[in-house]
Design a protein around this motif. Structure first.
Motif, PDB file in Angstrom:
ATOM      1  N   UNK A  75     -42.735 -23.502  46.752  1.00 47.91           N
ATOM      2  CA  UNK A  75     -41.600 -24.394  46.508  1.00 47.91           C
ATOM      3  C   UNK A  75     -40.600 -23.736  45.551  1.00 47.91           C
ATOM      4  N   UNK A  76     -39.434 -24.360  45.426  1.00 52.21           N
ATOM      5  CA  UNK A  76     -38.411 -23.843  44.512  1.00 52.21           C
ATOM      6  C   UNK A  76     -38.956 -23.839  43.085  1.00 52.21           C
ATOM      7  N   UNK A  77     -39.683 -24.883  42.703  1.00 53.72           N
ATOM      8  CA  UNK A  77     -40.256 -24.954  41.354  1.00 53.72           C
ATOM      9  C   UNK A  77     -41.226 -23.803  41.108  1.00 53.72           C
ATOM     10  N   UNK A  78     -42.019 -23.460  42.121  1.00 53.43           N
ATOM     11  CA  UNK A  78     -42.964 -22.347  41.990  1.00 53.43           C
ATOM     12  C   UNK A  78     -42.230 -21.014  41.873  1.00 53.43           C
ATOM     13  N   UNK A  79     -41.134 -20.869  42.607  1.00 60.45           N
ATOM     14  CA  UNK A  79     -40.327 -19.646  42.516  1.00 60.45           C
ATOM     15  C   UNK A  79     -39.742 -19.522  41.115  1.00 60.45           C
ATOM     16  N   UNK A  80     -39.218 -20.626  40.590  1.00 61.75           N
ATOM     17  CA  UNK A  80     -38.636 -20.623  39.245  1.00 61.75           C
ATOM     18  C   UNK A  80     -39.694 -20.246  38.208  1.00 61.75           C
TER      19      UNK A  80
ATOM     20  N   UNK B 226     -42.433 -18.501  38.690  1.00 60.74           N
ATOM     21  CA  UNK B 226     -42.810 -17.085  38.877  1.00 60.74           C
ATOM     22  C   UNK B 226     -41.747 -16.153  38.281  1.00 60.74           C
ATOM     23  N   UNK B 227     -40.466 -16.461  38.517  1.00 63.16           N
ATOM     24  CA  UNK B 227     -39.384 -15.638  37.954  1.00 63.16           C
ATOM     25  C   UNK B 227     -39.412 -15.703  36.437  1.00 63.16           C
ATOM     26  N   UNK B 228     -39.612 -16.891  35.895  1.00 62.65           N
ATOM     27  CA  UNK B 228     -39.678 -17.072  34.447  1.00 62.65           C
ATOM     28  C   UNK B 228     -40.824 -16.265  33.846  1.00 62.65           C
ATOM     29  N   UNK B 229     -41.980 -16.314  34.510  1.00 60.66           N
ATOM     30  CA  UNK B 229     -43.142 -15.564  34.018  1.00 60.66           C
ATOM     31  C   UNK B 229     -42.913 -14.057  34.078  1.00 60.66           C
ATOM     32  N   UNK B 230     -42.291 -13.572  35.150  1.00 66.52           N
ATOM     33  CA  UNK B 230     -42.085 -12.122  35.309  1.00 66.52           C
ATOM     34  C   UNK B 230     -41.002 -11.575  34.389  1.00 66.52           C
ATOM     35  N   UNK B 231     -39.979 -12.396  34.077  1.00 67.62           N
ATOM     36  CA  UNK B 231     -38.842 -11.895  33.304  1.00 67.62           C
ATOM     37  C   UNK B 231     -38.853 -12.317  31.848  1.00 67.62           C
ATOM     38  N   UNK B 232     -39.599 -13.379  31.524  1.00 63.22           N
ATOM     39  CA  UNK B 232     -39.596 -13.883  30.157  1.00 63.22           C
ATOM     40  C   UNK B 232     -38.395 -14.768  29.868  1.00 63.22           C
ATOM     41  N   UNK B 233     -37.609 -15.066  30.883  1.00 61.04           N
ATOM     42  CA  UNK B 233     -36.440 -15.940  30.724  1.00 61.04           C
ATOM     43  C   UNK B 233     -36.913 -17.383  30.805  1.00 61.04           C
ATOM     44  N   UNK B 234     -36.319 -18.245  29.980  1.00 56.54           N
ATOM     45  CA  UNK B 234     -36.684 -19.663  29.961  1.00 56.54           C
ATOM     46  C   UNK B 234     -36.499 -20.294  31.336  1.00 56.54           C
ATOM     47  N   UNK B 235     -37.390 -21.234  31.678  1.00 55.96           N
ATOM     48  CA  UNK B 235     -37.331 -21.897  32.979  1.00 55.96           C
ATOM     49  C   UNK B 235     -35.993 -22.597  33.210  1.00 55.96           C
ATOM     50  N   UNK B 236     -35.427 -23.208  32.160  1.00 59.34           N
ATOM     51  CA  UNK B 236     -34.144 -23.900  32.308  1.00 59.34           C
ATOM     52  C   UNK B 236     -33.036 -22.933  32.718  1.00 59.34           C
ATOM     53  N   UNK B 237     -33.046 -21.741  32.117  1.00 61.58           N
ATOM     54  CA  UNK B 237     -32.033 -20.732  32.454  1.00 61.58           C
ATOM     55  C   UNK B 237     -32.224 -20.220  33.877  1.00 61.58           C
ATOM     56  N   UNK B 238     -33.480 -20.019  34.264  1.00 61.79           N
ATOM     57  CA  UNK B 238     -33.769 -19.564  35.628  1.00 61.79           C
ATOM     58  C   UNK B 238     -33.336 -20.642  36.626  1.00 61.79           C
ATOM     59  N   UNK B 239     -33.620 -21.901  36.316  1.00 56.45           N
ATOM     60  CA  UNK B 239     -33.233 -23.010  37.192  1.00 56.45           C
ATOM     61  C   UNK B 239     -31.724 -23.044  37.383  1.00 56.45           C
ATOM     62  N   UNK B 240     -30.968 -22.913  36.295  1.00 56.90           N
ATOM     63  CA  UNK B 240     -29.504 -22.915  36.384  1.00 56.90           C
ATOM     64  C   UNK B 240     -29.007 -21.747  37.228  1.00 56.90           C
ATOM     65  N   UNK B 241     -29.623 -20.587  37.064  1.00 60.92           N
ATOM     66  CA  UNK B 241     -29.226 -19.406  37.824  1.00 60.92           C
ATOM     67  C   UNK B 241     -29.517 -19.586  39.312  1.00 60.92           C
ATOM     68  N   UNK B 242     -30.702 -20.073  39.628  1.00 63.81           N
ATOM     69  CA  UNK B 242     -31.085 -20.295  41.035  1.00 63.81           C
ATOM     70  C   UNK B 242     -30.158 -21.329  41.678  1.00 63.81           C
ATOM     71  N   UNK B 243     -29.913 -22.433  40.965  1.00 65.24           N
ATOM     72  CA  UNK B 243     -29.023 -23.480  41.489  1.00 65.24           C
ATOM     73  C   UNK B 243     -27.613 -22.940  41.696  1.00 65.24           C
TER      74      UNK B 243
END
Length: 102
Positions: A2-7, A9-26
């Motif tokens: 799902x999109x949440x799982x992708x977010x 995974x990206x957060x875990x791999x990059x160390x970027x906060x989930x909120x920032x990753x969510x904004x970027x993906x959106x």
């Protein structure tokens, strides 16, 4: 996945906060949708292309009423993976393990 799982995974791999990753993906999804709605295709080298495919005008049948209807020419969004992407999937050991044996 799902999109949440992708977010996550990206957060875990990059160390970027989930909120920032969510904004970027959106934002990415919004750019893709808006650009394609404006008739622009998007090409991502090594990944693939988001393109508008033209569907020709055709006559279809409504089998329940036994009538013919005309479907006008229209465009639909499509994704065409790059050769690099296709080769990665073809050579994936995980995919081969998951596929049924013939």
């Amino acid at each position: 996945m799902t999109k949440a799982e992708v977010i996550t995974k990206i957060s875990d791999k990059t160390g970027i906060q989930k909120d920032d990753v969510t904004q970027t993906i959106e934002a990415f999804f919004k750019v893709v949708k808006d650009s394609m709605a404006d008739g622009e295709n998007i090409y991502v080298r090594g990944f693939g292309s988001f393109i508008n495919k033209k569907r020709a005008r055709k006559i279809a049948r409504n089998i329940s009423k036994n009538t013919a209807i005309v479907i006008d020419e229209h465009y639909v969004p499509a994704f065409k993976p790059s050769k690099v992407f296709i080769e990665k999937i073809k050579n994936s050991k995980k995919i081969k393990e998951l596929s049924p044996q013939e």
